[in-house]
Motif scaffolding. Structure first.
Motif, short mmCIF file in Angstrom:
data_model
loop_
_atom_site.label_atom_id
_atom_site.label_comp_id
_atom_site.label_asym_id
_atom_site.label_seq_id
_atom_site.Cartn_x
_atom_site.Cartn_y
_atom_site.Cartn_z
N MET A 143 37.03 55.12 40.99
CA MET A 143 37.79 53.88 40.75
C MET A 143 37.18 53.11 39.59
N ALA A 149 46.08 53.07 36.51
CA ALA A 149 46.27 52.62 37.89
C ALA A 149 46.45 53.79 38.85
N GLN A 152 43.23 55.40 39.58
CA GLN A 152 42.43 54.46 40.35
C GLN A 152 42.82 54.51 41.83
N VAL A 153 44.12 54.59 42.07
CA VAL A 153 44.59 54.67 43.45
C VAL A 153 44.15 55.97 44.09
N ILE A 194 52.61 49.96 42.68
CA ILE A 194 52.53 50.55 41.34
C ILE A 194 53.93 50.78 40.81
N PHE A 197 56.04 47.30 40.37
CA PHE A 197 55.57 46.39 39.33
C PHE A 197 55.14 47.14 38.08
N ILE A 199 52.62 49.02 37.22
CA ILE A 199 51.26 48.75 36.80
C ILE A 199 50.69 50.01 36.17
N PHE A 203 42.74 46.11 35.74
CA PHE A 203 42.32 44.89 35.11
C PHE A 203 40.94 44.56 35.61
N ARG A 213 42.44 37.57 28.28
CA ARG A 213 43.55 36.88 28.95
C ARG A 213 43.12 36.28 30.27
N PHE A 214 41.92 36.63 30.73
CA PHE A 214 41.67 36.47 32.14
C PHE A 214 40.56 35.52 32.52
N ARG A 215 40.03 34.79 31.58
CA ARG A 215 38.94 33.89 31.96
C ARG A 215 39.40 32.44 31.98
N GLY A 216 40.55 32.21 32.58
CA GLY A 216 41.01 30.83 32.70
C GLY A 216 41.76 30.37 31.47
N ARG A 218 44.84 30.70 30.29
CA ARG A 218 46.16 31.22 30.57
C ARG A 218 47.23 30.41 29.88
N ILE B 149 50.98 39.35 38.91
CA ILE B 149 50.86 40.74 39.35
C ILE B 149 49.46 41.27 39.06
N TRP B 153 47.05 42.62 41.95
CA TRP B 153 46.51 43.98 41.87
C TRP B 153 44.99 43.97 41.97
N LYS B 154 44.39 43.05 41.24
CA LYS B 154 42.93 42.96 41.25
C LYS B 154 42.42 42.62 42.66
N ASP B 231 41.40 34.45 40.32
CA ASP B 231 42.74 34.86 39.92
C ASP B 231 43.72 34.70 41.06
N ARG B 294 36.16 25.87 32.88
CA ARG B 294 37.49 26.14 33.40
C ARG B 294 38.53 25.24 32.76
N ARG B 295 39.67 25.83 32.39
CA ARG B 295 40.74 25.04 31.80
C ARG B 295 41.96 24.98 32.70
N ASP B 296 41.95 25.78 33.75
CA ASP B 296 43.08 25.80 34.68
C ASP B 296 42.64 25.08 35.95
N ARG B 299 42.09 27.23 39.07
CA ARG B 299 40.93 28.09 38.89
C ARG B 299 39.64 27.29 39.09
#
Lengths: 222, 478
Positions: A143, A149, A152-153, A194, A197, A199, A203, A213-216, A218, B149, B153-154, B231, B294-296, B299
């Motif tokens: 994994m 994906a 991974q599954v 999967i 959506f 996928i 991530f 994209r993922f550290r807040g 958004r 999504i 998923w995560k 998330d 943090r900006r959200d 979060r």
């Protein structure tokens, strides 16, 4: 009980471990799915053998579920998904397969060391448990080192094969059948997810693009 | 025979198909509230009922208190959820069909958490936590935006791995107990495990606990295993953030504490307390620093949940009557305050149409009532008096200082770092230049005010029976 019974059990569990390694070095997704189906068959044989040895007929249900759901239904569905979604046919690896195999060997050694204390409880259970733990850790490794994906599954399902192996090896453990059903439902949900959506990528923090994209940071939701 | 224990499971179970079939979303929301109220009633009735021992259910002071807390917050959240979702339907983010699904999943979550809490069987408890995880995954992804999504998923993958490892730990516990207690259900029941703890094989017990700690620790959101939590909180509907933070994290911590009770009974097993205290402290400091960037807004409070679960885990890791008391109080206060904050944050995000902190400043001018509610919540979660969290943090710091002065310095530093971050953000959001939209939304303030009032009362004067009770549970935890 005669020693032969345990030898057969260990042969089947060892077969699952070998197939776990085989999963690690496949470079085509279709082959990964086929090897997984084979592992599910080995699991089902192993569980059926345990049912016989322990005189626990209800374990046959678990064996049947493993054979039908994980040996046939899920692999077929996954083949269907990779055709429909036109996923890259090659497995995308985070680290090379040579290094992955070496790490895998280390994990097997680790699991043998970890379950050492079980020997004082029961020498036969210990070896079963070592196999199961090794399959679980190799599933985790898969994994972590795969980006797609679907693979991974497959890693998760292989991990779960190890769990079922461990649970059926523990003599007289209640709720095993119920839990294996619960796991099947969980897996069905994942595969369904999967597909619905679409996928493709996982991530996590290894993937730099996902990090951005993922550290807040958004976008607005409105 | 059906008693209140069964009722806490049967009511949600009956509500699931009913809510899935009701097509009017107003009726669905009302029925959801009704089901939650009935479950709360059943849980309260447990306080006055007898608790005969059975192989499947266990009721003692420890889980009765969590059961009442869980059903109570579940009930108030269902009220908040009704107005919140009415607005989501209005702006077209959700359709009534999705709401049917949402309400059914909400009851699944409630029922599964109750199963995990009342189960006297480590396997059954595991099933409860797995189902609860699954139902929240479905709800986190309900908006079906790419971010939602991704988050679902995560959460799914990390939660499944955690739950898989916890299951391996469960098998190991069974193997250990099987030798002493015998085959079958008894070898998996809490009361017999605790009773026979001194006879169990210490090495194997310690190994099992490592798996359980990583597995359930993932669900608690402890620091190296927390990646799913922010998330999942930020992308799902706000009522789900409230129950995730306020309840599901508690249930996972409850599971860990039960296993800790078993290991505490065995003199030669590893020192569980030290490991838990270490993980808790790491979570606290890590989350404290993460709060700054943090900006959200959702979060931000997700990281604050990691921080507070870290504090509670640290308290239980320290052990002893005083620290355990502080830990229990902290769990309760965090549940009430955090869900209250999410109630107000949900409405704030709705009136401003965004979750970005930069775009929601100046709330005191545009929405004074919401701003007041929000500031009270943040003041309470930051651990300022007169709210109850001050009491629990003060108790914890003073008891740590008496026993491990070095650790108490780290603890206080972590608390201050987190405090600073929260106060900074509070200023941005409440004061400052008004920015963003200023539309009005129908909001339900009552649930959040009820929570904050309870926290305030707990901070000023903790009723005698409650103190007695917490003391009893703290002694039980060892």
């Amino acid at each position: 009980m005669s020693k032969l019974w345990f030898d057969v059990a260990h042969l089947l569990a060892g077969g699952m471990l070998v197939l776990s390694f085989a999963l690690l070095y496949q470079d085509r997704i279709a082959a990964v799915i086929n090897v997984f189906a084979l592992q599910a068959v080995a699991l089902s044989l192993s569980v059926a053998w345990q049912a016989l040895v322990q005189g626990a007929p209800h374990l046959m249900v678990t064996a049947a579920i493993a054979l039908i759901v994980k040996g046939f239904v899920i692999p077929t569905a996954l083949h269907h998904i990779i055709r429909r979604m036109q996923i890259h046919r090659e497995v995308e690896e985070v680290i090379g397969s040579g290094l992955t195999m070496l790490t895998g060997l280390g994990l097997v050694a680790l699991s043998i060391l970890l379950v050492q204390p079980v020997g004082e409880v029961s020498i036969y259970v210990r070896e079963d448990l070592a196999f199961a733990l090794a399959v679980i850790l190799l599933g985790l490794l898969m994994m972590i080192t795969r980006r797609n994906a679907v693979t991974q599954v497959v890693g998760f399902m292989s991990l779960e094969n190890g769990l079922v192996l461990a649970a059926t090896g523990a003599k007289g453990m209640p709720l095993v059948v119920e839990i294996s059903v619960a796991f099947s439902i969980l897996i069905a949900f994942i595969v369904f997810g999967i597909f619905v959506f679409r996928i493709r990528e996982r991530f996590d923090t290894v993937d730099v693009r996902a990090l951005d994209r993922f550290r807040g940071e958004r976008r607005d939701v409105s | 025979m059906t008693g209140p224990v069964e009722a806490t499971l049967i009511i949600p179970a009956t509500a699931i198909p009913v809510l899935a079939l009701v097509s009017s979303y107003r009726l669905g929301a009302a029925l959801n509230i009704l089901a939650c109220a009935l479950t709360l009633g059943a849980a309260t009735a447990l306080l006055f009922a007898d608790h005969p021992r059975s192989d499947l259910f266990i009721i003692d002071d420890f889980n009765i208190f969590l059961l009442v807390l869980t059903t109570f917050v579940g009930f108030t959240t269902s009220i908040f959820s009704a107005t919140y979702l009415a607005h989501e339907i209005e702006i077209g983010r959700l359709t009534p069909l999705f709401l049917r699904f949402y309400h059914a999943m909400y009851q699944t979550l409630m029922g599964a958490m109750n199963v995990a809490l009342v189960a006297n069987n480590i396997g059954l408890m595991w099933v409860g936590i797995e189902v609860a995880t699954l139902s929240t995954v479905m709800m986190v992804g309900i908006y079906r935006t790419p971010e939602a999504i991704e988050a679902a998923w995560k959460y799914f993958i990390l939660g499944s791995v955690g739950i898989g490892l916890a299951f391996f730990g469960t098998i190991l516990i069974y193997l250990v107990a099987q030798d002493v207690v015998g085959d079958g259900l008894p070898a998996m029941s809490w009361d017999l495990l605790v009773k026979s703890a001194p006879m169990l094989d210490a090495k194997l017990l310690s190994l099992a606990f490592v798996f359980l700690l990583v597995g359930y620790g993932t669900k608690v959101g402890l620091a190296p295993f927390h990646a799913w939590l922010p998330d999942a909180h930020a992308e799902g509907p706000t009522p789900i953030s409230a129950v995730l933070s306020g309840l599901l994290l508690n249930v996972a911590l409850y599971a860990l504490l039960r296993f800790k009770m078993v290991l505490a009974g065995n003199a030669s097993a590893i020192d569980v307390g030290a490991i838990m205290a270490g993980l808790g402290l790491v979570s606290l400091v890590f989350a404290g620093f993460m709060l700054y960037r943090r900006r959200d807004i959702k979060r931000l409070f997700a990281y604050s949940s990691i921080e507070h679960m870290g504090i509670a885990t640290f308290a239980f890791g320290m052990g002893g009557p005083l620290a355990n008391f502080a830990g229990l109080l902290h769990m309760t206060m965090h549940s009430l305050i955090k869900s209250g904050i999410f109630f107000s944050v949900g409405h704030i995000a709705q009136v401003k149409g965004t979750q970005r902190i930069a775009a929601i400043s100046g709330m005191s001018v545009t929405h004074p009532v919401l701003a007041l509610l929000f500031s009270l919540g943040v003041i309470a979660i930051a651990g300022l008096p007169p709210f109850g969290m001050f009491t629990s943090e003060f108790l914890l710091v003073s008891s740590t200082f008496a026993r491990q002065p070095a650790l108490s310095i780290v603890l206080v530093a972590g608390l201050l770092v987190a405090f600073g971050a929260l106060i900074l953000r509070l200023q941005d959001v409440v004061f400052g230049e008004p920015a963003g939209k200023a539309q009005t939304a129908q909001a339900s303030y009552i649930p959040a005010y009820v929570h904050l009032t309870l926290v305030l009362v707990a901070g000023l004067w903790l009723p005698g029976p409650v103190v007695q009770w917490f003391r009893g549970v703290a002694a039980l935890l060892g």
